[in-house]
Design an enzyme around this catalytic site. Structure first.
Site, PDB file in Angstrom:
ATOM      1  N   GLY A  46      17.589  42.718  25.428  1.00 50.26           N
ATOM      2  CA  GLY A  46      18.422  42.574  26.618  1.00 50.26           C
ATOM      3  C   GLY A  46      17.721  43.175  27.823  1.00 50.26           C
ATOM      4  N   GLN A  51      16.837  46.973  35.991  1.00 54.22           N
ATOM      5  CA  GLN A  51      15.676  47.522  35.271  1.00 54.22           C
ATOM      6  C   GLN A  51      14.354  47.013  35.832  1.00 54.22           C
ATOM      7  OE1 GLN A  51      17.590  46.670  31.221  1.00 54.22           O
ATOM      8  NE2 GLN A  51      16.387  48.502  30.801  1.00 54.22           N
ATOM      9  N   CYS A  94      16.403  51.762  24.818  1.00 53.44           N
ATOM     10  CA  CYS A  94      16.453  51.186  26.165  1.00 53.44           C
ATOM     11  C   CYS A  94      15.035  51.057  26.689  1.00 53.44           C
ATOM     12  CB  CYS A  94      17.284  52.076  27.087  1.00 53.44           C
ATOM     13  SG  CYS A  94      17.448  51.412  28.759  1.00 53.44           S
ATOM     14  N   LEU A  95      14.726  49.906  27.270  1.00 49.22           N
ATOM     15  CA  LEU A  95      13.380  49.687  27.804  1.00 49.22           C
ATOM     16  C   LEU A  95      13.075  50.646  28.950  1.00 49.22           C
ATOM     17  CD1 LEU A  95      13.280  45.776  27.735  1.00 49.22           C
ATOM     18  CD2 LEU A  95      12.208  47.375  26.133  1.00 49.22           C
ATOM     19  N   HIS A 136      25.898  47.665  26.616  1.00 52.54           N
ATOM     20  CA  HIS A 136      24.740  48.445  27.082  1.00 52.54           C
ATOM     21  C   HIS A 136      24.244  47.891  28.429  1.00 52.54           C
ATOM     22  CE1 HIS A 136      20.621  50.377  26.177  1.00 52.54           C
ATOM     23  NE2 HIS A 136      20.353  49.553  27.179  1.00 52.54           N
ATOM     24  N   GLU A 137      24.165  46.556  28.542  1.00 55.82           N
ATOM     25  CA  GLU A 137      23.655  45.941  29.784  1.00 55.82           C
ATOM     26  C   GLU A 137      24.666  46.079  30.922  1.00 55.82           C
ATOM     27  OE1 GLU A 137      20.719  45.483  29.568  1.00 55.82           O
ATOM     28  OE2 GLU A 137      20.410  45.082  27.444  1.00 55.82           O
ATOM     29  N   HIS A 140      24.374  49.279  32.549  1.00 60.32           N
ATOM     30  CA  HIS A 140      23.275  49.330  33.524  1.00 60.32           C
ATOM     31  C   HIS A 140      23.732  48.857  34.906  1.00 60.32           C
ATOM     32  CE1 HIS A 140      19.622  50.499  31.408  1.00 60.32           C
ATOM     33  NE2 HIS A 140      19.786  49.616  30.453  1.00 60.32           N
TER      34      HIS A 140
HETATM   35  O1  GNR Z   1      15.835  46.140  23.485  1.00 60.98           O
HETATM   36  C1  GNR Z   1      16.906  46.751  23.428  1.00 60.98           C
HETATM   37  N1  GNR Z   1      17.464  47.016  22.215  1.00 60.98           N
HETATM   38  C2  GNR Z   1      18.743  47.502  22.053  1.00 60.98           C
HETATM   39  C3  GNR Z   1      19.098  47.975  20.794  1.00 60.98           C
HETATM   40  C4  GNR Z   1      20.375  48.445  20.560  1.00 60.98           C
HETATM   41  C5  GNR Z   1      21.302  48.463  21.588  1.00 60.98           C
HETATM   42  C6  GNR Z   1      20.956  48.014  22.843  1.00 60.98           C
HETATM   43  C7  GNR Z   1      19.690  47.532  23.075  1.00 60.98           C
HETATM   44  S1  GNR Z   1      19.274  46.940  24.650  1.00 60.98           S
HETATM   45  C8  GNR Z   1      17.546  47.230  24.680  1.00 60.98           C
HETATM   46  C9  GNR Z   1      16.915  46.628  25.919  1.00 60.98           C
HETATM   47  C10 GNR Z   1      17.455  47.349  27.149  1.00 60.98           C
HETATM   48  O2  GNR Z   1      17.105  48.438  27.497  1.00 60.98           O
HETATM   49  N2  GNR Z   1      18.387  46.734  27.822  1.00 60.98           N
HETATM   50  O3  GNR Z   1      18.937  47.320  28.892  1.00 60.98           O
HETATM   51 NI    NI Z   2      18.753  49.464  28.575  1.00 66.96          NI
END
Ligand code: GNR
Ligand code: NI
Length: 171
Positions: A46, A51, A94-95, A136-137, A140
């Protein structure tokens, strides 16, 4: 399509709230394509626009398993209409916080309203990894990171580590 540099903790840009998108046009579609390319390159499942430094309410997701065909999905102005009482726990990463992982508990099922890549309104129920990733997104888009859902001690340790790393990298 272009791979964009990722914004990394503790950059304050990650704490900015993103603004609603008013028009789904060619420029926005190009941004979605750049986000997908950046996400696949990372690799991640995601990515929110913030980001890559763009404070607009759009995110991309692909939760297809390894070996399956790609399933790129674009969500514009996503809103959670309903969250289940049932919770589920996933180990999240999270990236923008590379190589750090922690378990986070969230609603197991969410009902979502959003505009798709063609600007068409959609309402869907999501569960499993898709539900977790969407939450999660969407966090953000509101300047919230998954470390905000873990203990204060763990969060402060992670922020400290990334702050030190950023200082040692600064010229
Ligand atoms: O790549 C991602 N893996 C992930 C694993 C478990 C829960 C959420 C994520 S999102 C993350 C990519 C990211 O940072 N998205 O904002
Ligand atoms: Ni993230």
């Amino acid at each position: 399509m272009t791979i964009k540099p990722l914004i990394i903790l503790p950059d304050p840009v990650l704490r900015q709230a993103s603004k609603p998108i008013e028009r789904v046009d060619g420029e926005l579609k190009r941004l979605a394509d750049d986000m997908l390319e950046t996400m696949y390159d990372a690799p991640g499942i995601g990515l929110a626009a913030i980001q890559i430094g763009v404070p607009r309410r759009m995110l991309v997701i692909d939760v297809a398993r390894e070996g399956e065909d790609k399933q790129p999905q674009v969500f514009i102005n996503p809103e959670i209409l309903k969250s289940s009482e049932e919770r589920s726990v996933y180990e999240e990463g999270c990236l923008s916080i590379p190589d750090y992982y922690a378990e986070v508990e969230r609603p197991a099922v969410v009902t979502l309203r959003y505009l798709d890549r063609d600007g068409k309104e959609q309402i869907v129920d999501a569960d499993g990894l898709l539900a977790t990733c969407l939450q999660h997104e969407i966090d953000h888009l509101n300047g919230v990171l998954f470390i905000d859902h873990i203990s204060r001690l763990k969060r402060e340790m992670v922020i400290k580590k990334f702050t030190k790393a950023a200082k040692s990298k600064a010229i």
